[in-house]
Design a protein around this motif. Structure first.
Motif, PDB file in Angstrom:
ATOM      1  N   PRO A   1       0.823  -1.214   0.000  1.00 55.29           N
ATOM      2  CA  PRO A   1       0.000   0.000   0.000  1.00 55.29           C
ATOM      3  C   PRO A   1       0.856   1.262   0.000  1.00 55.29           C
ATOM      4  CG  PRO A   1      -0.901  -1.600   1.539  1.00 55.29           C
ATOM      5  CD  PRO A   1       0.413  -2.154   1.072  1.00 55.29           C
TER       6      PRO A   1
ATOM      7  N   PRO B   1       1.179  -8.781  -0.950  1.00 58.24           N
ATOM      8  CA  PRO B   1       0.245  -9.456  -0.046  1.00 58.24           C
ATOM      9  C   PRO B   1      -1.220  -9.176  -0.352  1.00 58.24           C
ATOM     10  CG  PRO B   1       1.201  -7.550   1.041  1.00 58.24           C
ATOM     11  CD  PRO B   1       1.891  -7.666  -0.294  1.00 58.24           C
ATOM     12  N   GLN B   2      -1.489  -8.205  -1.256  1.00 56.64           N
ATOM     13  CA  GLN B   2      -2.864  -7.860  -1.613  1.00 56.64           C
ATOM     14  C   GLN B   2      -2.991  -7.835  -3.129  1.00 56.64           C
ATOM     15  OE1 GLN B   2      -3.254  -4.047   0.304  1.00 56.64           O
ATOM     16  NE2 GLN B   2      -3.855  -4.944   2.271  1.00 56.64           N
TER      17      GLN B   2
ATOM     18  N   SER C   1      -4.851  -5.939  -4.937  1.00 56.26           N
ATOM     19  CA  SER C   1      -4.915  -4.561  -5.430  1.00 56.26           C
ATOM     20  C   SER C   1      -4.641  -3.627  -4.259  1.00 56.26           C
ATOM     21  CB  SER C   1      -6.273  -4.245  -6.061  1.00 56.26           C
ATOM     22  OG  SER C   1      -7.302  -4.298  -5.090  1.00 56.26           O
ATOM     23  N   THR C   2      -4.113  -2.449  -4.576  1.00 58.76           N
ATOM     24  CA  THR C   2      -3.818  -1.485  -3.528  1.00 58.76           C
ATOM     25  C   THR C   2      -3.677  -0.115  -4.157  1.00 58.76           C
ATOM     26  OG1 THR C   2      -2.396  -1.025  -1.621  1.00 58.76           O
ATOM     27  CG2 THR C   2      -1.298  -1.712  -3.642  1.00 58.76           C
TER      28      THR C   2
ATOM     29  N   PRO D   1       0.058 -13.039  -5.949  1.00 57.90           N
ATOM     30  CA  PRO D   1       0.430 -13.362  -4.560  1.00 57.90           C
ATOM     31  C   PRO D   1       1.942 -13.529  -4.438  1.00 57.90           C
ATOM     32  CG  PRO D   1      -1.331 -14.809  -5.360  1.00 57.90           C
ATOM     33  CD  PRO D   1      -0.809 -14.072  -6.555  1.00 57.90           C
TER      34      PRO D   1
ATOM     35  N   ARG E   1      -0.290  -4.802   8.574  1.00 65.18           N
ATOM     36  CA  ARG E   1      -0.331  -6.201   8.156  1.00 65.18           C
ATOM     37  C   ARG E   1       0.407  -6.461   6.841  1.00 65.18           C
ATOM     38  NH1 ARG E   1       0.274 -10.538  10.212  1.00 65.18           N
ATOM     39  NH2 ARG E   1      -1.044  -9.701  11.896  1.00 65.18           N
ATOM     40  N   PRO E   2       0.257  -5.636   5.788  1.00 62.24           N
ATOM     41  CA  PRO E   2       0.993  -5.934   4.555  1.00 62.24           C
ATOM     42  C   PRO E   2       2.508  -5.977   4.754  1.00 62.24           C
ATOM     43  CG  PRO E   2      -0.755  -4.361   4.115  1.00 62.24           C
ATOM     44  CD  PRO E   2      -0.678  -4.504   5.606  1.00 62.24           C
TER      45      PRO E   2
ATOM     46  N   ASP F   1       3.328  -9.254   6.718  1.00 59.18           N
ATOM     47  CA  ASP F   1       3.224 -10.435   5.863  1.00 59.18           C
ATOM     48  C   ASP F   1       4.397 -10.517   4.896  1.00 59.18           C
ATOM     49  OD1 ASP F   1       0.867 -11.094   7.112  1.00 59.18           O
ATOM     50  OD2 ASP F   1      -0.434 -10.339   5.510  1.00 59.18           O
TER      51      ASP F   1
END
Length: 345
Positions: free
Chosen positions: A25, A62-63, A65-66, A79, A107-108, A111
């Motif tokens: 992010p 880890p996501q 989309s961001t 991923p 969290r991102p 991870d």
């Protein structure tokens, strides 16, 4: 017995490097787009030379989309992989804000830190790993938080040097550096320094002529290195945007041992010999002949540093004899350093 001859099989093309841009992010868009464009243009230059693409650009995180630093949504993110295909470069990017105090608890980040420790750290171990870790700006802090920088010489954005030293107390943190290379780990100061680092990697992988062609397309007349940008004789005299002069410089790098008479150099530039001399004096600060000798001397020095014999080094650099090399060294010792006047023409 069947004695018919069969044609030897062609050697398989080298596998393209998997370049994994790790997208979190608020990723700084220039940290991502700058190096990615440099590698895309390198693939374009490969195609023009009849070569297969050298780099496979991938975007992982880890996501799925961001949002980027400028609010643009980045989607289609793969991923984080469970293993790295050889060879792979993992690129950790920067972001705005107080990364050391805030982002490390999100969290991102957590991870990705766990993934780096589990997957990337073992891949970088050993005497000659096939993979590389590349960081831009805050990316160095993420690498440090994952324990990947201990014992390494590293750098980051000047505002984050103290944070990096706190996160990696066993690393040697260097300030005032565009980028630092220590084995398979390459760290940069951030923003445009990520482009400089990408061009350095292109040169190391595909050669200086192709990297110079990419820099020219990107309108980067001044490429910077690990220390002073002009410390490399192969980059000195390239602080200009004149296409004819660049064409000559690229041709000399491609074939340093060719018989580079002034007339032949002028044919490459599609100008008269007299005009080419004027162009080199205005934009490079030396004559075409002096530039050819400078390139040959630099290549010979690099070859010797790489372990080649004196005879092998001189032949690789285009010197026909030891005497020719000594004379070139004497002329270079008394010649003024090349400079770029940046005159318009």
């Amino acid at each position: 017995m069947d004695r018919r001859l069969t044609a030897p099989r062609a050697a398989p093309a080298p596998r393209a490097v998997d370049v994994l841009f790790v997208v979190l992010p608020d990723t700084l868009l220039l940290d991502l787009a700058g190096p990615a464009e440099a590698l895309r243009l390198a693939n374009q230059q490969c195609a023009r030379r009849g070569l297969p693409p050298a780099f496979r650009l991938r975007y992982v995180g880890p996501q799925a989309s961001t949002s980027s630093s400028v609010g643009l949504t980045l989607a289609g993110i793969e991923p984080l992989p469970d293993a790295l295909a050889a060879p792979s470069w993992v690129v950790l990017l920067g972001r705005p804000g107080d990364a050391a105090q805030v982002v490390r608890h999100q969290r991102p980040w957590l991870d990705t830190r766990q993934w780096l420790s589990r997957v990337v750290a073992p891949a970088l171990a050993g005497p000659a790993p096939a993979h590389r870790l590349v960081t831009v700006c805050v990316g160095a802090l993420l690498a440090a938080d994952a324990g990947l920088l201990a014992g390494r010489r590293v750098t980051t954005h000047h505002e984050l040097l103290a944070d990096l030293a706190a996160l990696a107390p066993a690393a040697r943190v260097l300030g005032n550096r565009v980028f630092v290379e220590d084995g398979p780990v390459l760290t940069s100061a951030g923003i445009t320094a990520g482009i400089d680092l990408a061009l350095h990697l292109v040169a190391a992988t595909l050669g200086e002529p192709l990297a110079s062609a990419v820099a020219q397309v990107m309108v980067l007349y001044h490429r910077r290195g690990t220390d002073d940008p002009e410390h490399s004789p192969l980059l000195a005299g390239r602080r200009h945007l004149h296409p004819a002069v660049h064409a000559v410089q690229n041709a000399v790098l491609d074939a340093p041992g060719a018989d580079w008479s002034l007339e032949r150099l002028a044919e490459v530039a599609h100008v008269t010999p007299r005009h080419l001399t004027r162009l080199f004096q205005a934009h490079v600060g030396q004559t075409p002949r002096e530039h050819v000798e400078q390139v040959r001397l630099a290549l010979a020095q690099q070859a010797r540093a790489a372990g080649l014999s004196s005879a092998e080094s001189l032949a690789l650099a285009g010197f026909s004899s030891d005497r020719q090399w000594r004379r070139a060294r004497q002329r270079a010792a008394t010649a003024p350093a090349p400079g770029a006047s940046q005159h318009a023409d």
